[in-house]
Design an enzyme around this catalytic site. Structure first.
Site, mmCIF file in Angstrom:
data_model
loop_
_atom_site.group_PDB
_atom_site.id
_atom_site.type_symbol
_atom_site.label_atom_id
_atom_site.label_comp_id
_atom_site.label_asym_id
_atom_site.label_seq_id
_atom_site.Cartn_x
_atom_site.Cartn_y
_atom_site.Cartn_z
ATOM 1 N N HIS A 270 2.427 3.378 -9.064
ATOM 2 C CA HIS A 270 2.272 1.943 -9.351
ATOM 3 C C HIS A 270 3.479 1.428 -10.125
ATOM 4 O O HIS A 270 3.961 0.326 -9.878
ATOM 5 C CB HIS A 270 0.980 1.686 -10.133
ATOM 6 C CG HIS A 270 -0.271 2.037 -9.370
ATOM 7 N ND1 HIS A 270 -0.441 1.694 -8.046
ATOM 8 C CD2 HIS A 270 -1.407 2.690 -9.730
ATOM 9 C CE1 HIS A 270 -1.620 2.134 -7.636
ATOM 10 N NE2 HIS A 270 -2.218 2.748 -8.632
ATOM 11 N N TRP B 226 -11.794 -2.416 -8.593
ATOM 12 C CA TRP B 226 -12.500 -2.057 -9.833
ATOM 13 C C TRP B 226 -13.229 -0.742 -9.687
ATOM 14 O O TRP B 226 -13.531 -0.080 -10.674
ATOM 15 C CB TRP B 226 -13.510 -3.144 -10.230
ATOM 16 C CG TRP B 226 -12.893 -4.465 -10.550
ATOM 17 C CD1 TRP B 226 -12.866 -5.564 -9.728
ATOM 18 C CD2 TRP B 226 -12.200 -4.855 -11.743
ATOM 19 N NE1 TRP B 226 -12.191 -6.604 -10.335
ATOM 20 C CE2 TRP B 226 -11.786 -6.199 -11.577
ATOM 21 C CE3 TRP B 226 -11.883 -4.198 -12.940
ATOM 22 C CZ2 TRP B 226 -11.075 -6.893 -12.553
ATOM 23 C CZ3 TRP B 226 -11.172 -4.896 -13.912
ATOM 24 C CH2 TRP B 226 -10.780 -6.227 -13.723
ATOM 25 N N GLU C 147 1.069 -13.423 12.344
ATOM 26 C CA GLU C 147 1.575 -12.256 13.071
ATOM 27 C C GLU C 147 1.442 -11.058 12.123
ATOM 28 O O GLU C 147 1.758 -11.169 10.930
ATOM 29 C CB GLU C 147 3.047 -12.453 13.450
ATOM 30 C CG GLU C 147 3.283 -13.584 14.422
ATOM 31 C CD GLU C 147 2.705 -13.296 15.802
ATOM 32 O OE1 GLU C 147 2.740 -12.134 16.234
ATOM 33 O OE2 GLU C 147 2.191 -14.243 16.437
ATOM 34 N N ASN D 108 1.291 3.415 -2.947
ATOM 35 C CA ASN D 108 1.804 3.874 -4.254
ATOM 36 C C ASN D 108 1.274 5.255 -4.614
ATOM 37 O O ASN D 108 2.007 6.107 -5.105
ATOM 38 C CB ASN D 108 1.376 2.914 -5.378
ATOM 39 C CG ASN D 108 2.013 1.553 -5.251
ATOM 40 O OD1 ASN D 108 2.969 1.386 -4.519
ATOM 41 N ND2 ASN D 108 1.472 0.576 -5.956
ATOM 42 N N ARG E 11 -0.880 9.232 -9.840
ATOM 43 C CA ARG E 11 -0.893 7.992 -9.048
ATOM 44 C C ARG E 11 -0.258 6.825 -9.810
ATOM 45 O O ARG E 11 0.402 5.965 -9.227
ATOM 46 C CB ARG E 11 -2.335 7.616 -8.682
ATOM 47 C CG ARG E 11 -3.010 8.571 -7.728
ATOM 48 C CD ARG E 11 -4.471 8.163 -7.504
ATOM 49 N NE ARG E 11 -4.593 6.779 -7.090
ATOM 50 C CZ ARG E 11 -4.387 6.346 -5.864
ATOM 51 N NH1 ARG E 11 -4.052 7.188 -4.917
ATOM 52 N NH2 ARG E 11 -4.524 5.068 -5.571
ATOM 53 N N ARG F 299 -5.207 -2.137 8.532
ATOM 54 C CA ARG F 299 -6.373 -2.970 8.255
ATOM 55 C C ARG F 299 -5.987 -4.071 7.280
ATOM 56 O O ARG F 299 -4.943 -4.014 6.630
ATOM 57 C CB ARG F 299 -7.535 -2.132 7.723
ATOM 58 C CG ARG F 299 -7.190 -1.297 6.523
ATOM 59 C CD ARG F 299 -8.413 -0.542 5.986
ATOM 60 N NE ARG F 299 -7.978 0.387 4.960
ATOM 61 C CZ ARG F 299 -7.787 1.688 5.137
ATOM 62 N NH1 ARG F 299 -8.021 2.238 6.306
ATOM 63 N NH2 ARG F 299 -7.371 2.451 4.143
ATOM 64 N N ASP G 23 0.833 -1.207 0.000
ATOM 65 C CA ASP G 23 0.000 0.000 0.000
ATOM 66 C C ASP G 23 0.866 1.255 0.000
ATOM 67 O O ASP G 23 1.969 1.257 0.551
ATOM 68 C CB ASP G 23 -0.920 -0.017 1.228
ATOM 69 C CG ASP G 23 -2.053 0.989 1.113
ATOM 70 O OD1 ASP G 23 -2.346 1.454 -0.013
ATOM 71 O OD2 ASP G 23 -2.643 1.327 2.150
ATOM 72 N N LEU H 230 11.254 -20.105 -4.826
ATOM 73 C CA LEU H 230 10.227 -19.372 -4.075
ATOM 74 C C LEU H 230 8.963 -19.479 -4.894
ATOM 75 O O LEU H 230 9.030 -19.432 -6.126
ATOM 76 C CB LEU H 230 10.621 -17.887 -3.959
ATOM 77 C CG LEU H 230 9.521 -16.888 -3.586
ATOM 78 C CD1 LEU H 230 9.307 -16.873 -2.074
ATOM 79 C CD2 LEU H 230 9.853 -15.463 -4.039
HETATM 80 C C1 FPP Z 1 -1.959 0.237 -3.304
HETATM 81 O O1 FPP Z 1 -1.512 1.559 -3.375
HETATM 82 C C2 FPP Z 1 -1.506 -0.496 -4.437
HETATM 83 C C3 FPP Z 1 -2.314 -1.087 -5.382
HETATM 84 C C4 FPP Z 1 -3.782 -1.073 -5.373
HETATM 85 C C5 FPP Z 1 -1.734 -1.784 -6.506
HETATM 86 C C6 FPP Z 1 -0.511 -2.521 -6.128
HETATM 87 C C7 FPP Z 1 0.310 -2.681 -7.279
HETATM 88 C C8 FPP Z 1 1.646 -2.688 -7.285
HETATM 89 C C9 FPP Z 1 2.504 -2.546 -6.106
HETATM 90 C C10 FPP Z 1 2.397 -2.855 -8.517
HETATM 91 C C11 FPP Z 1 2.421 -4.273 -8.938
HETATM 92 C C12 FPP Z 1 1.204 -4.547 -9.631
HETATM 93 C C13 FPP Z 1 1.026 -5.455 -10.561
HETATM 94 C C14 FPP Z 1 -0.252 -5.383 -11.284
HETATM 95 C C15 FPP Z 1 2.000 -6.496 -10.894
HETATM 96 P P1 FPP Z 1 -2.611 2.691 -3.409
HETATM 97 O O2 FPP Z 1 -2.852 3.041 -4.825
HETATM 98 O O3 FPP Z 1 -3.815 2.245 -2.645
HETATM 99 O O4 FPP Z 1 -1.857 3.829 -2.671
HETATM 100 P P2 FPP Z 1 -2.505 4.915 -1.705
HETATM 101 O O5 FPP Z 1 -3.030 4.169 -0.498
HETATM 102 O O6 FPP Z 1 -1.346 5.782 -1.380
HETATM 103 O O7 FPP Z 1 -3.568 5.620 -2.491
#
Ligand code: FPP
Length: 226
Positions: free
Chosen positions: A29, A61, A193, A14, A25, A180, A12, A123
């Site tokens: 990612h 989505w 954990e 990104n 945003r 959460r 979380d 892995l």
């Molecule tokens: C949460 O950050 C992240 C996501 C919903 C996507 C996670 C994806 C990646 C880490 C890249 C790898 C992905 C693939 C498809 C291989 P957020 O956008 O909720 O960030 P925020 O909480 O700061 O808004």
């Protein structure tokens, strides 16, 4: 690290990371992919058996259409672009989640990488794609009912989850400061954990993870006993 067979990570932060850089945003990612690769390779070198990462949830989505489309394109590109990483480091790739919602070509790309890496032993990297814990449990129950199976219900459910055959989660880490579970591996994390890191995912490094694992190793796990 024998007591850590299954590590799960909620990647979380990104979006916030990108915002701090004054970027869209989607840039966050993209950077998240680098963190994902670094952490995965590190886990393979540390002999962790299973690493499950939350890449796209059943709830994602409802993000803006442009972001969803970007994530779909990114996932497709990721699977092609990162193929050498799986081959070089002998990493097995597995996807969990309701994959039927993805385009047939994307489903095929996922399946191809799963098949191509099926015998890899370093892995198992599990990507949760269109994944929701409740959805997974409901789909498992649906299959049990459909087949009219009888027996120990907990065993049956475990055996019909997308993660069938994988051990329960030992350690669940969430980056980005929120505390959460967001519908991630609800069944499998019963005795996991939990660790919450304030570090935003694109900044999360193997050093951060190593520190968390060191403190995980200090914890006494009781599994409901005294
Ligand atoms: C949460 O950050 C992240 C996501 C919903 C996507 C996670 C994806 C990646 C880490 C890249 C790898 C992905 C693939 C498809 C291989 P957020 O956008 O909720 O960030 P925020 O909480 O700061 O808004």
């Amino acid at each position: 690290m024998n007591n850590l067979a299954h590590l799960a990570i909620i990647m979380d932060g990104n979006g916030r990371w990108a915002k701090l850089q004054g970027k869209p945003r989607t840039h966050g990612h993209q950077q998240g992919i680098n963190a994902l690769r670094n952490i995965t390779i590190w886990c393979a070198k540390e002999h962790i058996a299973y690493l499950t990462l939350y890449a796209f949830s059943t709830e994602n989505w409802s993000r803006p259409k442009t972001e969803v489309e970007f994530l779909m394109r990114m996932l497709k590109k990721y699977l092609v672009q990162e193929r050498p990483t799986y081959l070089e480091h002998k990493i097995r790739f597995k996807a969990i989640g309701n994959l039927k919602k993805f385009s047939p070509t994307l489903q095929k790309t996922i399946l191809n990488l799963e098949q191509e890496t099926a015998t890899h032993t370093a892995l198992t990297q599990v990507l949760a794609l269109n994944y929701g814990g409740r959805d997974e449990i409901a789909r498992a129950c649906g299959r049990i009912l459909e087949r009219g199976l009888k027996g120990d219900l907990q065993e049956l459910i475990g055996a019909h989850l997308d993660t069938a055959g994988l051990p329960d989660v030992d350690l669940l880490v969430r980056t980005g400061g929120e505390m959460r579970l967001s519908n991630f591996l609800l069944w499998q994390s019963s005795y996991a954990e939990l660790f919450f890191s304030p570090v935003l995912w694109p900044d999360f490094t193997p050093e951060h993870l190593a520190q968390i694992i060191a403190s995980f190793n200090q914890r006494q796990r009781k599994f409901g006993k005294v």
